[in-house]
Motif scaffolding. Sequence first.
Motif, PDB file in Angstrom:
ATOM      1  N   VAL A 171      -5.204   2.837  -3.762  1.00  0.00           N
ATOM      2  CA  VAL A 171      -5.074   1.462  -3.268  1.00  0.00           C
ATOM      3  C   VAL A 171      -6.468   0.944  -2.931  1.00  0.00           C
ATOM      4  O   VAL A 171      -7.240   1.607  -2.223  1.00  0.00           O
ATOM      5  CB  VAL A 171      -4.165   1.397  -2.026  1.00  0.00           C
ATOM      6  CG1 VAL A 171      -4.138  -0.013  -1.443  1.00  0.00           C
ATOM      7  CG2 VAL A 171      -2.761   1.861  -2.377  1.00  0.00           C
ATOM      8  N   TYR A 227      -5.762   0.697 -10.186  1.00  0.00           N
ATOM      9  CA  TYR A 227      -5.213   0.829  -8.843  1.00  0.00           C
ATOM     10  C   TYR A 227      -3.737   0.434  -8.860  1.00  0.00           C
ATOM     11  O   TYR A 227      -3.319  -0.441  -9.622  1.00  0.00           O
ATOM     12  CB  TYR A 227      -5.957  -0.071  -7.869  1.00  0.00           C
ATOM     13  CG  TYR A 227      -7.345   0.419  -7.521  1.00  0.00           C
ATOM     14  CD1 TYR A 227      -7.538   1.334  -6.490  1.00  0.00           C
ATOM     15  CD2 TYR A 227      -8.454  -0.026  -8.231  1.00  0.00           C
ATOM     16  CE1 TYR A 227      -8.815   1.776  -6.166  1.00  0.00           C
ATOM     17  CE2 TYR A 227      -9.732   0.409  -7.912  1.00  0.00           C
ATOM     18  CZ  TYR A 227      -9.898   1.312  -6.882  1.00  0.00           C
ATOM     19  OH  TYR A 227     -11.158   1.756  -6.578  1.00  0.00           O
ATOM     20  N   ARG A 276      -0.837   6.680  -6.628  1.00  0.00           N
ATOM     21  CA  ARG A 276      -1.888   5.817  -7.167  1.00  0.00           C
ATOM     22  C   ARG A 276      -2.811   5.356  -6.039  1.00  0.00           C
ATOM     23  O   ARG A 276      -2.362   5.143  -4.907  1.00  0.00           O
ATOM     24  CB  ARG A 276      -1.280   4.598  -7.858  1.00  0.00           C
ATOM     25  CG  ARG A 276      -0.485   4.955  -9.107  1.00  0.00           C
ATOM     26  CD  ARG A 276       0.313   3.778  -9.606  1.00  0.00           C
ATOM     27  NE  ARG A 276       1.104   4.132 -10.783  1.00  0.00           N
ATOM     28  CZ  ARG A 276       2.063   3.369 -11.284  1.00  0.00           C
ATOM     29  NH1 ARG A 276       2.350   2.213 -10.710  1.00  0.00           N
ATOM     30  NH2 ARG A 276       2.734   3.759 -12.350  1.00  0.00           N
ATOM     31  N   ALA A 301      -2.338  -0.884  -6.182  1.00  0.00           N
ATOM     32  CA  ALA A 301      -2.270  -2.097  -5.380  1.00  0.00           C
ATOM     33  C   ALA A 301      -3.660  -2.439  -4.891  1.00  0.00           C
ATOM     34  O   ALA A 301      -4.556  -1.588  -4.832  1.00  0.00           O
ATOM     35  CB  ALA A 301      -1.313  -1.924  -4.198  1.00  0.00           C
ATOM     36  N   ALA A 302      -3.858  -3.706  -4.541  1.00  0.00           N
ATOM     37  CA  ALA A 302      -5.092  -4.165  -3.917  1.00  0.00           C
ATOM     38  C   ALA A 302      -4.730  -5.072  -2.763  1.00  0.00           C
ATOM     39  O   ALA A 302      -3.836  -5.924  -2.882  1.00  0.00           O
ATOM     40  CB  ALA A 302      -5.980  -4.899  -4.919  1.00  0.00           C
ATOM     41  N   VAL A 337      -6.618  -3.682 -10.947  1.00  0.00           N
ATOM     42  CA  VAL A 337      -5.248  -3.249 -10.622  1.00  0.00           C
ATOM     43  C   VAL A 337      -4.414  -3.200 -11.895  1.00  0.00           C
ATOM     44  O   VAL A 337      -4.611  -3.988 -12.825  1.00  0.00           O
ATOM     45  CB  VAL A 337      -4.618  -4.215  -9.591  1.00  0.00           C
ATOM     46  CG1 VAL A 337      -3.200  -3.786  -9.238  1.00  0.00           C
ATOM     47  CG2 VAL A 337      -5.485  -4.260  -8.328  1.00  0.00           C
ATOM     48  N   VAL A 397      -8.808  -1.795  -1.047  1.00  0.00           N
ATOM     49  CA  VAL A 397      -8.803  -2.737   0.078  1.00  0.00           C
ATOM     50  C   VAL A 397     -10.162  -3.423   0.098  1.00  0.00           C
ATOM     51  O   VAL A 397     -11.190  -2.771   0.320  1.00  0.00           O
ATOM     52  CB  VAL A 397      -8.537  -2.025   1.417  1.00  0.00           C
ATOM     53  CG1 VAL A 397      -8.462  -3.049   2.550  1.00  0.00           C
ATOM     54  CG2 VAL A 397      -7.260  -1.204   1.352  1.00  0.00           C
ATOM     55  N   LEU A 436      -7.007   5.558  -0.191  1.00  0.00           N
ATOM     56  CA  LEU A 436      -7.322   4.201   0.258  1.00  0.00           C
ATOM     57  C   LEU A 436      -8.818   3.988   0.055  1.00  0.00           C
ATOM     58  O   LEU A 436      -9.645   4.704   0.634  1.00  0.00           O
ATOM     59  CB  LEU A 436      -6.957   4.028   1.731  1.00  0.00           C
ATOM     60  CG  LEU A 436      -5.460   3.988   2.055  1.00  0.00           C
ATOM     61  CD1 LEU A 436      -5.231   4.184   3.550  1.00  0.00           C
ATOM     62  CD2 LEU A 436      -4.856   2.656   1.605  1.00  0.00           C
ATOM     63  N   ALA A 462       0.828  -1.201   0.000  1.00  0.00           N
ATOM     64  CA  ALA A 462       0.000   0.000   0.000  1.00  0.00           C
ATOM     65  C   ALA A 462       0.870   1.262   0.000  1.00  0.00           C
ATOM     66  O   ALA A 462       0.591   2.220  -0.735  1.00  0.00           O
ATOM     67  CB  ALA A 462      -0.930  -0.009   1.208  1.00  0.00           C
ATOM     68  N   ALA A 518       2.380   1.954  -3.512  1.00  0.00           N
ATOM     69  CA  ALA A 518       1.415   2.491  -4.471  1.00  0.00           C
ATOM     70  C   ALA A 518       1.061   3.934  -4.146  1.00  0.00           C
ATOM     71  O   ALA A 518       0.959   4.783  -5.046  1.00  0.00           O
ATOM     72  CB  ALA A 518       0.153   1.617  -4.479  1.00  0.00           C
ATOM     73  N   LEU A 519       0.854   4.227  -2.870  1.00  0.00           N
ATOM     74  CA  LEU A 519       0.518   5.598  -2.487  1.00  0.00           C
ATOM     75  C   LEU A 519       1.674   6.548  -2.790  1.00  0.00           C
ATOM     76  O   LEU A 519       1.445   7.702  -3.199  1.00  0.00           O
ATOM     77  CB  LEU A 519       0.160   5.645  -0.998  1.00  0.00           C
ATOM     78  CG  LEU A 519      -1.127   4.923  -0.592  1.00  0.00           C
ATOM     79  CD1 LEU A 519      -1.272   4.895   0.923  1.00  0.00           C
ATOM     80  CD2 LEU A 519      -2.350   5.589  -1.222  1.00  0.00           C
ATOM     81  N   PRO A 538      -3.627   9.556  -4.948  1.00  0.00           N
ATOM     82  CA  PRO A 538      -3.465   8.581  -3.864  1.00  0.00           C
ATOM     83  C   PRO A 538      -4.669   8.589  -2.931  1.00  0.00           C
ATOM     84  O   PRO A 538      -5.140   9.657  -2.508  1.00  0.00           O
ATOM     85  CB  PRO A 538      -2.191   9.053  -3.153  1.00  0.00           C
ATOM     86  CG  PRO A 538      -2.088  10.512  -3.479  1.00  0.00           C
ATOM     87  CD  PRO A 538      -2.643  10.660  -4.859  1.00  0.00           C
TER      88      PRO A 538
END
Length: 668
Positions: free
Chosen positions: A371, A489, A369, A491-492, A523, A373, A474, A361, A364-365, A472
């Motif tokens: 993320v 995304y 970008r 990341a996931a 993603v 969850v 979440l 996470a 990616a942030l 960015p």
Amino acid sequence: MTGIRQAAPHEPIARVLPMLTVPHLDRDFDYLVSAEQSDDAQPGTRVRVRFNGRLVDAFVLERRSDTDHDGRLGWLDRVISAEPVLTAEVRRLTEAVAARYAGTRADVLRLAIPPRHAATEKKPSAAPAELFTPAPDPAGWAAYSGGGRFLGALGEGRAVRAVWQALPGEDWAARFAEAAAAALAGGRSVLAVVPDQRDVDALAAAAARSCDADNVVALSAGLGPAQRYKRWLSVLRGCSRVVIGTRSAVFAPVGELGLVLVWDDGDDTLAEPRAPYPHAREVAMLRAHQLRCAAVIGGYARTAEAQALIDSGWAHDLVAPRATVRARAPRVVALDDDGHAQERDPAARTARLPSIALRAARTALAAERPVLVQVPRRGYVPSLACARCRTVARCRGCTGPLALIGGHDGAQCRWCGRADPTLRCAKCGSTEVRAVVVGARRTAEELGRAFPGTAVITSSAETGLATVGAGPALVIATPGAEPPAPDGYGAALLLDSWALLGRADLRAAEDTLRRWLAAAALVRPAGDGGVVTVVAEASIPTVQSLIRWDPAGHARAELAARAEVGLPPAVHMAALDGSGAAVAALLAESGLPAPDSGAEVFGPVELPAGARRPAGLDADVEVIRMLVRVPRGGGLALAGALRRATAVTSARREHPPVRVQIDPLRIG
């Protein structure tokens, strides 16, 4: 009508199907048609007849010159509407669905034909749109083996059938719209069935670009009665050639149907919760078979039922080469993929947010970008248990499950809403509790503390977002409510995997992989830094299928495993729910327990957790479930035997009704 009635001079008898709720009256009845009613009382129209002293709604099935009824015929009371809403094609489909699911035609017609809205029906529909549609660009389908030939076959009006494995990051709505455009270019209409309103909107927007917006109509339960009936009438009158909707749209009266599309057939919402409990996928494939038209089942994941269609030869396997899949897929990391990480973080196996997930996470942030969850449940802490003996905490008033609605609000019953400020375990007396499942709101709270200054967005079925920004953030989402990001995304994180994989459910592994793939497909590819972290051990077969991005292999293994133990779709199975005496009487009348019937009977057992009690039973009556299993080729015989037995026991009225479900999603 006053005075002496005069029968219609031509075909004075109408054969009608009354909309009655009792199974033993699921048959046709003949009524006389007066001369004044003759022009309006045509096949497919709604009428009202007097039946057993009361007026009931009915549909005219045909007009006749003779009758096989020995007694005196009654008269049609009145014609409700001259609009022929029950077409010959939908009638044939209705009869087939009733036979497939051991139901009554009246119950199926209630699902197939929406209630009449008189004011809307009197208004004319818009003029039919131009039939000409240019052939679509085949570039999108060229990524799949045989995709270009498949699109060409649709344009030629051929009855090609395929199970389509969508690539990671694929714009599935655009591909479906291109398939629809190809069918339109060949002069045929299209019917698409999707799980929910968000999918309806996405596909309708894509189809409007590829097929001309005047050709497209969207049907869904969220529309008001007038608007829904207006759109349904436009389909009936041939004014709309591309019909998109949720499960009930599978019965839409589409003329010159050439292509049936189903997206994400593993979604529970495609299973009808009302009798006779048909699944939209099965109805769609039955319709395609009856009309000899093309059909596509698409999804990021694959069900065992879809794989069975491929294995039987009914459908082709439409997949991309492995090299293309690897280029499009994100990198998938499980808990024990990095041994050094395990040494640095020994608690990773038990932590809800292990360091491997937090690092993905943060990376990616840092790259600006978003993320994603994914958590299995909405709410704060939707399920509690005793910290000492693990007994689930339940309400002292109604025995419903207790949950934490907010961080400091105390426990509250999810059924009756009663608050319980002093929790005490009914089994061991402990006052300490633990979370069985952590919801989206609590997860958002935890991640907000772990990543201060980062925007935290929640999305669920009730508060679903259409999309998120590119910066960015979440995004905490429940399965099915993951909003796409413009550039994907970074990341996931797939949390609480045990809550999905650990369910006592036949479809737990299949459904878990479907939810994971739906999130992972949003993603970015691994070449662009996209990472999916699943909080589960890599040795689990379902996790391995995610890592390899091999839903087809998982479906084949799932189908083989079910065949080995005799579970659907390798066999057909009926679930009979009711009182012990009623179920026993139904089975005896059906003759299924006989040794020469080819059926196996199992039970009785308790109703599965979450299953509703059958209607019409007193609260103090114990409800049991019996299962009847037959080989795959005996499905129609099984349904037919149960359908006949249900009619006989209904006429006797000795026992309350038994709920009959053929191939239910939840067996036990």
